[in-house]
Design an enzyme around this catalytic site. Structure first.
Site, PDB file in Angstrom:
ATOM      1  CG  ASP A   1      -2.177   0.781   0.680  1.00  0.00           C
ATOM      2  OD1 ASP A   1      -1.912   1.740  -0.322  1.00  0.00           O
ATOM      3  OD2 ASP A   1      -3.045   0.845   2.206  1.00  0.00           O
TER       4      ASP A   1
ATOM      5  N   GLY B   1     -10.849   9.287   5.835  1.00  0.00           N
ATOM      6  CA  GLY B   1     -10.349  10.213   4.961  1.00  0.00           C
ATOM      7  C   GLY B   1      -8.670  10.509   6.024  1.00  0.00           C
TER       8      GLY B   1
ATOM      9  CB  SER C   1      -6.297   6.854   3.588  1.00  0.00           C
ATOM     10  OG  SER C   1      -6.901   5.314   3.859  1.00  0.00           O
TER      11      SER C   1
ATOM     12  CB  SER D   1      -2.321   0.742   5.058  1.00  0.00           C
ATOM     13  OG  SER D   1      -2.816   0.112   4.262  1.00  0.00           O
TER      14      SER D   1
END
Length: 388
Positions: free
Chosen positions: A261, A340, A342, A357
């Site tokens: 990620d 929000g 991330s 992640s």
């Protein structure tokens, strides 16, 4: 232009870019001597979150930062000295001690003379990482009841997490991977990790995917741009400063998700990346490096949705089965996060650790959150982290 609806992707802290839209740093007003952050924590917001989430006094928080700094150095030295006998290390926030696992009892004196506690283990870090690797290979076909797996250094085992009543799914995965059953512990958990995309409006950076506008957080400034989470924009896509997707910020040069990620975004000459992390109504944090904190150490994240929140590192090399697919090599923490956050920054003191992640839970009832280690993103893309 019609304003797009915005989905808020899950994850961590925001690194302030040196953009015209960025807020100016706020002075540390009315700080008393007792509440002044340790030099290793350059933001009052981070310092207060550390005290709140770990239940520490100002003096205890300052002492913890100092002990963790020494523990990081000691762990690195012993890892190099012990070589193949090094079996992992766990820091205890409660008493400030570092326990180093060894796979050979003859290595115990070396650890103790260096000032750490020694524990002889059966498997150790390398063997358990090999178990995780085998599970990763077999796990692409894992049953839905298996939510992930990770190395538990303190228990000298690999933990497979399953939903209630799904132990059989874990047993089938172990058999499929051909790993030693004694090296595995199965634990039931109500957690169902997700990247959590909630439809809301907000900032700090936006991207479009599948005809939907999403918002994520910048991770860390690097020479030429910034790093963030891979699920926060596909390779070749454009990132924006506004939800209307009319003010260009940069281009996603590389993005991987699932599997990993991680992503990095190049920005134009009009945008200057900086070595700071948004302090949210407090002074920004100045990043000093990316020395990796050990298992058990405290770690803090700052996100555009929930601000500063802290916890401890539970494990490394964790694999999480998201609805979009499995992601390996993540670090599991007790800190919370919400939609929000991330892509945002994780720090240990002023050392960069990773980008958010996903996870489960929230910052009201608590949760488990995972981050993608930043050094892997830097290494894979030959990037240079910007520091203070």
């Amino acid at each position: 232009m019609k304003r797009a609806s915005v989905a808020r992707a899950f994850g961590g802290t925001v690194l302030a870019l040196g953009l015209a839209a960025s807020a100016a740093p706020v002075a540390w007003a009315d700080a008393t001597a007792a509440d002044t952050p340790d030099p290793l924590v350059s933001s009052p917001g981070q310092f207060e979150a550390l005290k709140r989430d770990l239940g520490l006094s100002s003096a205890d928080a300052t002492d913890l930062m100092a002990k963790e700094g020494k523990a990081r150095t000691l762990e690195a030295e012993l890892r190099d000295t012990l070589g193949s006998d090094f079996g992992g290390a766990v820091f205890d926030v409660a008493d400030g001690t570092l326990t180093v696992s060894v796979t050979d009892e003859a290595a115990v004196p070396t650890v103790e003379e260096a000032g750490a506690r020694a524990e002889v283990v059966t498997y150790g870090e390398q063997a358990l990482d090999n178990v995780v690797s085998d599970l990763n290979t077999a796990g692409s076909d894992a049953e839905d009841g298996v939510t992930g797996w990770y190395v538990d250094a303190a228990d000298d085992s690999v933990v497979i997490t399953v939903l209630e009543g799904q132990e059989k799914a874990a047993e089938e995965l172990v058999a499929e991977a051909g790993v030693e059953a004694e090296a595995v512990t199965v634990r039931e958990s109500a957690e169902q990790p997700t990247t959590l995309a909630d439809v809301v409006g907000g900032n700090p950076y936006y991207f479009s995917q599948g005809g939907q506008a999403y918002v994520c957080s910048v991770g860390f400034g690097v020479v030429g741009g910034y790093v963030t989470a891979g699920h926060c924009g596909e390779t070749g896509s454009t990132t924006y400063l506004n939800s209307g997707l009319s003010q260009t910020l940069g281009t996603v040069e590389s993005s991987t998700f699932p599997g990993s990620d991680k992503a990095w975004v190049s920005t134009g000459s009009e945008h200057t990346p900086t070595g700071t992390v948004n302090g949210y109504d407090n002074a920004d944090i100045t990043v000093t490096g990316s020395d990796e904190a050990g298992i058990g150490a405290s770690v803090c994240r700052s996100g555009q949705t929930t601000g500063w929140h802290c916890g401890t590192i539970e494990s490394k090399n964790s694999t999480v089965n998201y609805p979009e697919g499995s992601v390996s090599g993540l670090t599991r923490t007790t800190a919370c996060a919400e939609g929000g956050d991330s892509g945002g920054s994780w720090v240990a003191g002023t050392e960069a650790q990773g980008v958010t992640s996903g996870g489960s839970g929230n910052c009201t009832t608590g949760g488990t959150t995972y981050f993608q280690p930043v050094n892997e993103i830097l290494s894979d893309n030959n990037l240079t982290l910007i520091t203070g």
